[in-house]
Write an enzyme that holds these catalytic residues in place. Structure first.
Site, PDB file in Angstrom:
ATOM      1  N   ASP A  38      55.239  19.980  -9.865  1.00  0.00           N
ATOM      2  CA  ASP A  38      54.065  19.152  -9.604  1.00  0.00           C
ATOM      3  C   ASP A  38      54.539  17.857  -8.942  1.00  0.00           C
ATOM      4  OD1 ASP A  38      55.216  18.113 -11.884  1.00  0.00           O
ATOM      5  OD2 ASP A  38      53.375  18.013 -13.051  1.00  0.00           O
ATOM      6  N   PHE A  87      59.006  17.295  -3.203  1.00  0.00           N
ATOM      7  CA  PHE A  87      60.318  16.632  -3.242  1.00  0.00           C
ATOM      8  C   PHE A  87      60.424  15.406  -2.337  1.00  0.00           C
ATOM      9  CE2 PHE A  87      61.387  21.030  -4.544  1.00  0.00           C
ATOM     10  CZ  PHE A  87      61.891  20.742  -5.809  1.00  0.00           C
ATOM     11  N   HIS A 140      66.631  24.297 -10.748  1.00  0.00           N
ATOM     12  CA  HIS A 140      65.914  23.150 -10.201  1.00  0.00           C
ATOM     13  C   HIS A 140      66.915  22.031  -9.866  1.00  0.00           C
ATOM     14  CE1 HIS A 140      63.026  19.805  -9.968  1.00  0.00           C
ATOM     15  NE2 HIS A 140      62.115  20.735  -9.770  1.00  0.00           N
ATOM     16  N   TYR A 182      55.567  14.026  -7.829  1.00  0.00           N
ATOM     17  CA  TYR A 182      56.123  12.870  -8.532  1.00  0.00           C
ATOM     18  C   TYR A 182      54.969  12.073  -9.133  1.00  0.00           C
ATOM     19  CZ  TYR A 182      60.367  13.704  -5.707  1.00  0.00           C
ATOM     20  OH  TYR A 182      61.480  14.246  -5.118  1.00  0.00           O
TER      21      TYR A 182
END
Length: 223
Positions: free
Chosen positions: A67, A80, A190, A69
């Site tokens: 999801d 990202f 991740h 930031y």
């Protein structure tokens, strides 16, 4: 308030997704958040930014995040990525470290805006496209997952030779939607500091992506 993406290609592709009952519930939830003056990120005009920057016909690579930031001024609709002038988050720092490990002479940029990837056909898609400020995961299970499922399904069905980069468990849940006979699927932990050391930093997904694209007569990504 949130409406459909302005890109005609995507609107046609996602017509059924916008008509789903789960999407109607999602819009009702977001409108309630808005009416209650709860800060939602990214700002509503940027929620569908990944589709605006990367039209359907241009998609060559899909990087799936979780999801957005949840810090103020961080999320701007690309997974990202952060705007120039915003401190580079830890996950993105690790993405740059992985690039430096993978690509000879790669220079880590001074900012975290990944728009130059999006413009080359890299769809920077989160599985959930909104979040409450300072509340990670707060918009999970509200309807976004079904919507982004539709995005992945349509890409898999209607295109070929896409590279799907699945980093972390949330992204790997999308694997079953992708036809591995038509596309390349690359999986890794991740890039978060909690898991990047478990194989992400040395995964070499960026060079593998470019080798695959070039093997199918597609232009490599200038990372």
């Amino acid at each position: 308030m949130l409406n459909q993406t302005a890109d005609t290609d995507w609107n046609n592709i996602l017509k059924e997704a916008f008509a789903q009952e789960s999407y109607e519930h999602l819009i009702a939830f977001l409108e309630e958040e808005n009416q209650r003056k709860i800060p939602v990120l990214p700002p509503f005009p940027q929620v569908f930014a990944c589709f605006e920057h990367t039209p359907f016909h241009q998609v060559k690579v899909v990087i799936i995040g979780q999801d957005p930031y949840h810090g103020l001024n961080q999320a701007h609709g690309l997974s990202f990525s952060v705007n120039e002038g915003v401190k580079i988050p830890p996950s993105l720092k690790n993405i740059f470290k992985a690039l430096q490990y993978d690509i000879p002479d790669y220079q880590i940029p001074k900012h975290g805006n990944l728009n130059h990837w999006a413009k080359q056909g890299v769809l920077l898609l989160n599985t959930v496209l909104t979040v409450r400020e300072n509340q990670a995961g707060s918009h999970q299970n509200k309807g976004w997952e079904q919507f982004t499922h539709s995005v992945i399904e349509q890409l898999s069905q209607q295109k070929e030779h896409i590279v799907f980069l699945l980093w972390g468990n949330a992204a790997k849940l999308k694997k079953e939607l992708i036809d591995a006979n038509k596309h390349l699927i690359l999986e890794a932990p991740h890039p978060s500091p909690l898991s990047a050391h478990k194989g992400f930093l040395t995964c070499k997904h960026f060079s593998q992506t470019n080798h695959y694209l070039q093997a199918h007569k597609l232009k490599a990504i200038d990372w």
